[in-house]
Design an enzyme around this catalytic site. Structure first.
Site, PDB file in Angstrom:
ATOM      1  N   LYS A  76       0.723  -1.074  -0.066  1.00  0.00           N
ATOM      2  CA  LYS A  76      -0.033   0.112  -0.029  1.00  0.00           C
ATOM      3  C   LYS A  76       0.926   1.410  -0.100  1.00  0.00           C
ATOM      4  CE  LYS A  76      -4.312  -1.836   1.412  1.00  0.00           C
ATOM      5  NZ  LYS A  76      -5.436  -1.994   2.282  1.00  0.00           N
ATOM      6  N   ARG A  90      -3.925  -9.950   4.876  1.00  0.00           N
ATOM      7  CA  ARG A  90      -4.181  -9.906   3.337  1.00  0.00           C
ATOM      8  C   ARG A  90      -3.193  -9.493   2.686  1.00  0.00           C
ATOM      9  NH1 ARG A  90      -6.177  -6.501  -0.236  1.00  0.00           N
ATOM     10  NH2 ARG A  90      -7.575  -7.220  -1.801  1.00  0.00           N
TER      11      ARG A  90
HETATM   12  C1  7PJ Z   1      -8.258  -4.216   1.501  1.00  0.00           C
HETATM   13  C2  7PJ Z   1      -9.146  -5.143   0.924  1.00  0.00           C
HETATM   14  C3  7PJ Z   1      -7.849  -4.161   3.020  1.00  0.00           C
HETATM   15  C4  7PJ Z   1      -9.811  -5.768   3.213  1.00  0.00           C
HETATM   16  C5  7PJ Z   1      -8.509  -4.058  -0.618  1.00  0.00           C
HETATM   17  C6  7PJ Z   1      -5.211  -3.200  -2.012  1.00  0.00           C
HETATM   18  C7  7PJ Z   1      -6.533  -2.402  -2.262  1.00  0.00           C
HETATM   19  N1  7PJ Z   1      -9.966  -5.826   1.763  1.00  0.00           N
HETATM   20  N2  7PJ Z   1      -9.466  -4.898  -0.274  1.00  0.00           N
HETATM   21  N3  7PJ Z   1      -8.901  -4.910   3.823  1.00  0.00           N
HETATM   22  N4  7PJ Z   1      -7.549  -3.638   0.565  1.00  0.00           N
HETATM   23  N5  7PJ Z   1     -10.738  -6.600   3.949  1.00  0.00           N
HETATM   24  O1  7PJ Z   1      -5.371  -4.343  -1.971  1.00  0.00           O
HETATM   25  O2  7PJ Z   1      -4.425  -2.568  -1.733  1.00  0.00           O
HETATM   26  O3  7PJ Z   1      -7.319  -3.416   3.589  1.00  0.00           O
HETATM   27  S1  7PJ Z   1      -8.081  -3.433  -2.148  1.00  0.00           S
END
Ligand code: 7PJ
Length: 285
Positions: A221, A255
């Site tokens: 990020k 994640r």
């Molecule tokens: C997240 C997500 C996060 C959850 C994305 C990226 C942007 N879902 N989906 N938490 N980020 N739960 O992967 O940089 O931080 S999309």
């Protein structure tokens, strides 16, 4: 702690990795490389064999400034990938979407969890969560992806995110979602400045008070890009360290894009904390 799926459960007594499969031509880090179903499936299978406990499939980029994707297009991207991964990956599959129709189709295709950056606030989303019986990840976001980074403002970011998540848990329970199916996520980078993100990380332990498994997404990020001055494909080491700092503060699910390095880091971290436990056991006889 355990997370309940419709016909199974995920043991969260040790931290786990959720591998990210983006099926989006405009996604900011995977840039359409896995657009083809076969390649997306292969990517997910590889992540499972690298040790991911969950695979998160997404067809709409939620990066800052991203434009929404049409429902039919999102369905076209994610449903075949979910169907195949649910059959062959050997690990549970989640769907990263805010659209009730996509949640429903994903459930039918074999997904066991809804990962919604909008925390089931879209009309009809709560109802789909109840009807399908899927687990749900409730994430905090201030604003919407198209404008969320314009001017994020909080008087106390930790307490505001906390009470939002608390309210969303209550809304889920009131609608009929089992508490055992709920995961929470403070939503790093979603309507937050670097300083907001750092404050959330410093005080991440606060979210343990909600009593639910905590999911954290910091992989690649922009907060890491801003600290290091590095492009998205040069953020691996920063991502791994930030993920480990999150686990140390109570995160149960990371994640991530890079499963293998994350698993190594988590296993080394676990070795230290587990041997500490054993010492206590030995000392006490
Ligand atoms: C997240 C997500 C996060 C959850 C994305 C990226 C942007 N879902 N989906 N938490 N980020 N739960 O992967 O940089 O931080 S999309």
């Amino acid at each position: 702690m355990k997370l309940a799926f419709p016909e199974s459960a995920l043991d969260l007594n040790s931290p786990v990795a959720m591998g990210i499969v983006n099926v989006t031509p405009d996604s900011f880090s995977d840039g359409g490389r896995f657009l083809a179903v076969e390649r997306a499936v292969q990517h997910g299978v590889q992540m499972a064999s690298d040790g991911a406990a969950l695979i998160d499939v997404g067809g709409e980029s939620t990066r800052p400034g991203a434009e929404p994707v049409e429902e039919v297009e999102e369905l076209r991207r994610v449903v075949p990938v979910i169907r195949e991964l649910a059959a062959v990956a050997g690990v549970p599959v989640s769907i990263d979407t805010s659209k009730p129709v996509v949640m429903e189709a994903a459930a039918e295709a074999g997904a066991v969890m809804i990962n919604d950056v909008n925390a089931l606030r879209t009309d009809g989303a709560l109802q789909v969560a109840v009807e399908t019986g899927l687990a749900v990840c409730l994430m905090h976001m201030q604003g919407q992806p198209r404008q969320m980074q314009a001017n994020p403002t909080y008087s106390d970011v930790v307490e505001e995110v906390y009470s939002f998540l608390s309210d969303r848990i209550e809304a889920c329970l009131a609608a009929g979602v089992d508490l055992a199916r709920i995961v929470i996520d403070p939503g790093f980078g979603f309507g937050k400045t670097l300083e907001h993100n750092l404050t959330l990380m410093r005080r991440l332990e606060r979210f343990r008070d909600l009593g639910r498994p905590l999911l954290v997404g910091v992989s690649r990020k922009s907060m890491i890009g801003t600290i290091l001055g590095r492009d998205v494909d040069e953020r691996l080491w920063g991502s791994v360290v930030l993920g480990i700092l999150a686990v140390e503060r109570g995160a149960n699910i990371l994640r991530v894009h890079d499963v293998a390095p994350t698993m190594d880091a988590m296993r080394v971290m676990q070795a230290v904390s587990v041997s500490e436990d054993r010492q206590v056991v030995r000392k006490n006889g």
